[in-house]
Every structure is written in C-alpha cells, then in structure tokens.
Motif scaffolding. Sequence first.
Motif, PDB file in Angstrom:
ATOM      1  N   GLY A  91       0.825  -1.202   0.000  1.00 38.97           N
ATOM      2  CA  GLY A  91       0.000   0.000   0.000  1.00 38.97           C
ATOM      3  C   GLY A  91       0.858   1.250   0.000  1.00 38.97           C
ATOM      4  N   LEU A  92       0.298   2.334  -0.521  1.00 34.52           N
ATOM      5  CA  LEU A  92       0.978   3.625  -0.529  1.00 34.52           C
ATOM      6  C   LEU A  92      -0.013   4.691  -0.082  1.00 34.52           C
ATOM      7  CD1 LEU A  92       3.541   5.267  -1.234  1.00 34.52           C
ATOM      8  CD2 LEU A  92       2.605   5.526  -3.552  1.00 34.52           C
ATOM      9  N   VAL A  93       0.282   5.334   1.039  1.00 32.80           N
ATOM     10  CA  VAL A  93      -0.540   6.417   1.571  1.00 32.80           C
ATOM     11  C   VAL A  93       0.162   7.722   1.248  1.00 32.80           C
ATOM     12  CG1 VAL A  93      -1.725   7.325   3.601  1.00 32.80           C
ATOM     13  CG2 VAL A  93      -1.213   4.877   3.453  1.00 32.80           C
ATOM     14  N   ASP A 117       5.597  -2.800   8.975  1.00 36.45           N
ATOM     15  CA  ASP A 117       6.673  -2.250   8.152  1.00 36.45           C
ATOM     16  C   ASP A 117       6.125  -1.016   7.440  1.00 36.45           C
ATOM     17  OD1 ASP A 117       8.941  -1.817   6.683  1.00 36.45           O
ATOM     18  OD2 ASP A 117       8.777  -3.634   5.463  1.00 36.45           O
ATOM     19  N   ALA A 118       6.482   0.170   7.902  1.00 42.39           N
ATOM     20  CA  ALA A 118       6.019   1.430   7.320  1.00 42.39           C
ATOM     21  C   ALA A 118       7.237   2.244   6.915  1.00 42.39           C
ATOM     22  CB  ALA A 118       5.169   2.202   8.323  1.00 42.39           C
ATOM     23  N   VAL A 119       7.388   2.500   5.616  1.00 46.77           N
ATOM     24  CA  VAL A 119       8.584   3.134   5.077  1.00 46.77           C
ATOM     25  C   VAL A 119       8.225   4.523   4.549  1.00 46.77           C
ATOM     26  CG1 VAL A 119      10.452   2.937   3.404  1.00 46.77           C
ATOM     27  CG2 VAL A 119       9.442   0.856   4.404  1.00 46.77           C
ATOM     28  N   GLU A 120       8.841   5.543   5.108  1.00 46.71           N
ATOM     29  CA  GLU A 120       8.564   6.890   4.620  1.00 46.71           C
ATOM     30  C   GLU A 120       9.140   7.069   3.215  1.00 46.71           C
ATOM     31  OE1 GLU A 120       8.784  11.598   5.941  1.00 46.71           O
ATOM     32  OE2 GLU A 120       9.419  10.030   7.352  1.00 46.71           O
ATOM     33  N   ALA A 138       3.388  15.881  -1.203  1.00 50.60           N
ATOM     34  CA  ALA A 138       4.480  16.189  -0.275  1.00 50.60           C
ATOM     35  C   ALA A 138       5.254  14.961   0.177  1.00 50.60           C
ATOM     36  CB  ALA A 138       3.929  16.927   0.948  1.00 50.60           C
ATOM     37  N   GLY A 139       4.695  13.791  -0.008  1.00 48.56           N
ATOM     38  CA  GLY A 139       5.349  12.568   0.432  1.00 48.56           C
ATOM     39  C   GLY A 139       4.321  11.523   0.803  1.00 48.56           C
ATOM     40  N   GLY A 140       4.780  10.477   1.470  1.00 52.04           N
ATOM     41  CA  GLY A 140       3.854   9.423   1.849  1.00 52.04           C
ATOM     42  C   GLY A 140       4.560   8.312   2.599  1.00 52.04           C
ATOM     43  N   PHE A 141       3.827   7.211   2.780  1.00 49.77           N
ATOM     44  CA  PHE A 141       4.379   6.035   3.448  1.00 49.77           C
ATOM     45  C   PHE A 141       4.010   4.791   2.657  1.00 49.77           C
ATOM     46  CE2 PHE A 141       5.098   8.935   6.818  1.00 49.77           C
ATOM     47  CZ  PHE A 141       6.101   8.370   7.600  1.00 49.77           C
ATOM     48  N   HIS A 142       5.011   3.929   2.474  1.00 49.37           N
ATOM     49  CA  HIS A 142       4.837   2.668   1.775  1.00 49.37           C
ATOM     50  C   HIS A 142       4.670   1.556   2.806  1.00 49.37           C
ATOM     51  CE1 HIS A 142       6.758  -0.782  -0.689  1.00 49.37           C
ATOM     52  NE2 HIS A 142       5.462  -0.707  -0.966  1.00 49.37           N
ATOM     53  N   TYR A 143       3.653   0.710   2.617  1.00 45.64           N
ATOM     54  CA  TYR A 143       3.363  -0.405   3.523  1.00 45.64           C
ATOM     55  C   TYR A 143       3.468  -1.712   2.729  1.00 45.64           C
ATOM     56  CZ  TYR A 143       1.605   2.863   7.036  1.00 45.64           C
ATOM     57  OH  TYR A 143       1.491   3.859   7.979  1.00 45.64           O
ATOM     58  N   PRO A 144       4.634  -2.345   2.725  1.00 44.88           N
ATOM     59  CA  PRO A 144       4.825  -3.554   1.917  1.00 44.88           C
ATOM     60  C   PRO A 144       3.926  -4.716   2.311  1.00 44.88           C
ATOM     61  CG  PRO A 144       6.935  -2.649   2.647  1.00 44.88           C
ATOM     62  CD  PRO A 144       5.879  -1.923   3.397  1.00 44.88           C
ATOM     63  N   GLN A 145       3.400  -4.720   3.536  1.00 46.77           N
ATOM     64  CA  GLN A 145       2.594  -5.862   3.990  1.00 46.77           C
ATOM     65  C   GLN A 145       1.143  -5.799   3.521  1.00 46.77           C
ATOM     66  OE1 GLN A 145       4.102  -4.634   7.816  1.00 46.77           O
ATOM     67  NE2 GLN A 145       4.329  -6.769   8.439  1.00 46.77           N
ATOM     68  N   VAL A 239      -3.369   2.550  -3.460  1.00 47.42           N
ATOM     69  CA  VAL A 239      -2.960   3.931  -3.217  1.00 47.42           C
ATOM     70  C   VAL A 239      -4.141   4.730  -2.692  1.00 47.42           C
ATOM     71  CG1 VAL A 239      -1.943   6.013  -4.230  1.00 47.42           C
ATOM     72  CG2 VAL A 239      -1.308   3.753  -5.117  1.00 47.42           C
ATOM     73  N   TYR A 240      -3.908   5.460  -1.615  1.00 51.15           N
ATOM     74  CA  TYR A 240      -4.972   6.330  -1.118  1.00 51.15           C
ATOM     75  C   TYR A 240      -4.399   7.538  -0.409  1.00 51.15           C
ATOM     76  CZ  TYR A 240      -4.454   3.683   3.333  1.00 51.15           C
ATOM     77  OH  TYR A 240      -3.985   3.081   4.476  1.00 51.15           O
ATOM     78  N   ALA A 241      -5.213   8.580  -0.341  1.00 45.79           N
ATOM     79  CA  ALA A 241      -4.838   9.800   0.361  1.00 45.79           C
ATOM     80  C   ALA A 241      -5.019   9.613   1.856  1.00 45.79           C
ATOM     81  CB  ALA A 241      -5.674  10.971  -0.133  1.00 45.79           C
ATOM     82  N   ALA A 242      -4.259  10.388   2.628  1.00 42.64           N
ATOM     83  CA  ALA A 242      -4.230  10.204   4.083  1.00 42.64           C
ATOM     84  C   ALA A 242      -5.587  10.407   4.731  1.00 42.64           C
ATOM     85  CB  ALA A 242      -3.206  11.155   4.689  1.00 42.64           C
ATOM     86  N   ASP A 243      -6.467  11.211   4.129  1.00 42.12           N
ATOM     87  CA  ASP A 243      -7.757  11.452   4.786  1.00 42.12           C
ATOM     88  C   ASP A 243      -8.643  10.211   4.818  1.00 42.12           C
ATOM     89  OD1 ASP A 243      -8.191  11.509   2.075  1.00 42.12           O
ATOM     90  OD2 ASP A 243      -9.285  13.401   2.061  1.00 42.12           O
ATOM     91  N   TYR A 244      -8.292   9.169   4.047  1.00 40.87           N
ATOM     92  CA  TYR A 244      -9.029   7.908   4.128  1.00 40.87           C
ATOM     93  C   TYR A 244      -8.958   7.328   5.535  1.00 40.87           C
ATOM     94  CZ  TYR A 244      -9.976   2.906   3.481  1.00 40.87           C
ATOM     95  OH  TYR A 244     -10.466   1.637   3.608  1.00 40.87           O
TER      96      TYR A 244
END
Length: 387
Positions: A91-93, A117-120, A138-145, A239-244
């Motif tokens: 996932g990518l937030v 596992d949360a990767v900036e 501006a950026g995000g976080f990748h969640y490989p799981q 992929v989703y925006a943080a407000d989800y």
Amino acid sequence: MLKRHSLDAVIIGAGVVGAACAYYAARAGLSVAVVDRGPVAGGTTGAGEGNLLLSDKEAGPELDLALLSTRLWRELAAVLPEEVEYEAKGGLVVAPDETTVNALRSFAAGQRATGVDAVEVGAGDLHDLEPHLAPGLAGGFHYPQDAQVQPAQAAARLLAASGAELYLGEEVTGLVRSGEAVRGVRTPRRELLAPGVVNATGTWGGRIAALAGVTLPVLPRRGFVLVTEPLPRLVRHKVYAADYIADVASESAALQSSAVVEGTPSGPVLVGATRERVGFDRSLSTEALRRLAAQAAALFPVLAGIRVLRTYHGFRPYLPDHLPAIGPDPRRPGLLHACGHEGAGIGLAPATGCLIAAALTGAEPPLDGGPFRPDRFDESGPHRRHP
C-alpha cells in the motif's frame, strides 16, 4: 422438519468471515455446517474490494488482529487455488502537504512499534513507486505488507477447503434453545443442532443476536466502488490519500469519500471508498460516485479519460467503537459472534476464524479477545468497553 444432529458448530453466514470460521474450526477437528439465506459471498463480501490492510489501522487491538491475519493470509495463499488472486502488492498512503506528512509520521511510529513495516517516501521518490501519480504531493508512506484477494473466490475456496456442510438459500428464522443456552438454528426446512452457533452474518448480525434475545448494535454503512475498463497496469499498489484513515475512524453518518485506487490482475482499476449510514438504502448515489471519480482523477490524472464500466455497492457492518464482536456471548451460552468488522472483514477473517475455533474447542486463543467481547456495549452506553 428435518433435524441434523452430531454437529459441533453451526455457522450462520457464508461470507468470508463465516468461511474462515468454518475453515479453522474444521482444522481443529470439529464437524461444521454453514447456513446462509443466500449464496456464498452474497452479502458484504461480494461487494468488497478484497483489502488486506495494515496501513489504515492505528496501534491497538484491531491492528493486532490484522497483523495475525496478514500472516495467516500468506499461509492460506500457499494452499488455496490461484483463483483467490492473493497479491502482496503493498500500500501507498500519500499526503498533500507537510502537515499531513507529519501526522502520517506519528501514525506510522505507533504502527512500527507493533511490527508493521512502514517506510517513509519522500516527495521525489513517490513516482518511483507509482509513475502515474499526480505531481505536487508532499510525500507518503509505503506499507509492503498490505495485500489483496478476490473476496468472493476467497470465501468459496475457504468453504470448500473446510469440508463444511452447506445449506444455502435457507434463512435462519429462529434459534434452538435449551433454557438460556443456544443449541442450534432453525430454518423453514430444517433444524441444525450443535453446542456452538456462530453469528457471522456481518451487517445483519444484530438481527441474529435479537433472535437470541441479546443486543448487538450493528449498523449498515453503505459504500460504493467504481470499476473501470480493463487497462495496462497503471496502478501498482493500493494507493490512497491520508484522509481515508480519518474516514475509516469517523463516527459520522454523513457521506464521506476518499479515493482508494488500485489495479487488479485482470485489468480493471477499482476505485473506492465512500462511507455513509443510510440504513439499507440500495439506491444509487450520484454524488458519491461523482466524488470518487474526481478524487481518483486527482490522484491519478491518467484516469480522467478512462471509462467506468460499472459500479457496485454494499453495506459494511459498523459497530460504534469500530471493533468487531468476536467470541462467546456470555449472555447466551452456546452463542458466539464473528461480525461487525466494518470495512476490514476480508482482511481480518483468518484471525477471526482462529479466535472462534479456539473458543469452540477451549484452546488457547492466538491473541487477547477481550477487546472484542460481544457484550461490551451493555454498560454505560455504546462506547463503554469491559476491562
């Protein structure tokens, strides 16, 4: 009326949660029957996207349940047929500004402490993960799981692997009681008798609880999904925006929408997710669909000119504290609940099944089921939880 004896458990509900309960109960050596008023995955499961998410859950009981399920889904993917379409896509937030990045950073820190596992990902690296993302984020976080399955197929394959007796197209109209204890179910065609009855009916869990004379305040929370024409793999992750994340945790009954965009192995792109509490109103909401389409195109401008072939919707089983009800109901011996997972039922199904199987057999549970107690709403209003 026919009577079927010698069962260890009857599970009401042939969605993915009921299927997982049947699978793990059978693996524990129990004789199981599953009864549903409709077909396999005919309710909320069939209207789901198949999300297996850690990324949207804050540190706490639900995340603990999701971490266990993540491991179990990987194990299941190795033994279930390919039709379940298990895909460890990650996932990518994404965040529109630095304030939101900071909020995601704090959120991820709590998750990491539990094993997530949360990767900036910096703004300059987002397009390495998703080349078609909109510029200016501006950026995000990748969640490989984070992962995905085809939910209806997953339910069907789990049921087949369980070997459970299936009674489809038979609505449970009553529960067989012996004093205060539940000892089976009654349909227009038969009685199925067992020392354990599992309420895995999702959004309709409150109705089954009422048949037993207890209260479980499950409410429907409607959601829509858009399905595009088949495309080359434009979207690699979920992929989703943080407000989800805020929408998932919200108690509001009003329409909320935040695009979750993902590709599928067969080509179409799926776009969710809306949330609103409108009862079981099945009418089409053009406002909900318009919002989803606009938000998806804002994340992925390449989608702006893509055709939407269809839309579908379902009802998430909402409980007021956003935690499912899992385990024995102390108010009615013999009755267990496995419902109220809201939009996370597919992801949380295996861990739920393990908790139910442990309760049915008296085995040590794989994690603390206390936060999911079905009777936790009885004292001092809907948000009171038992210690």
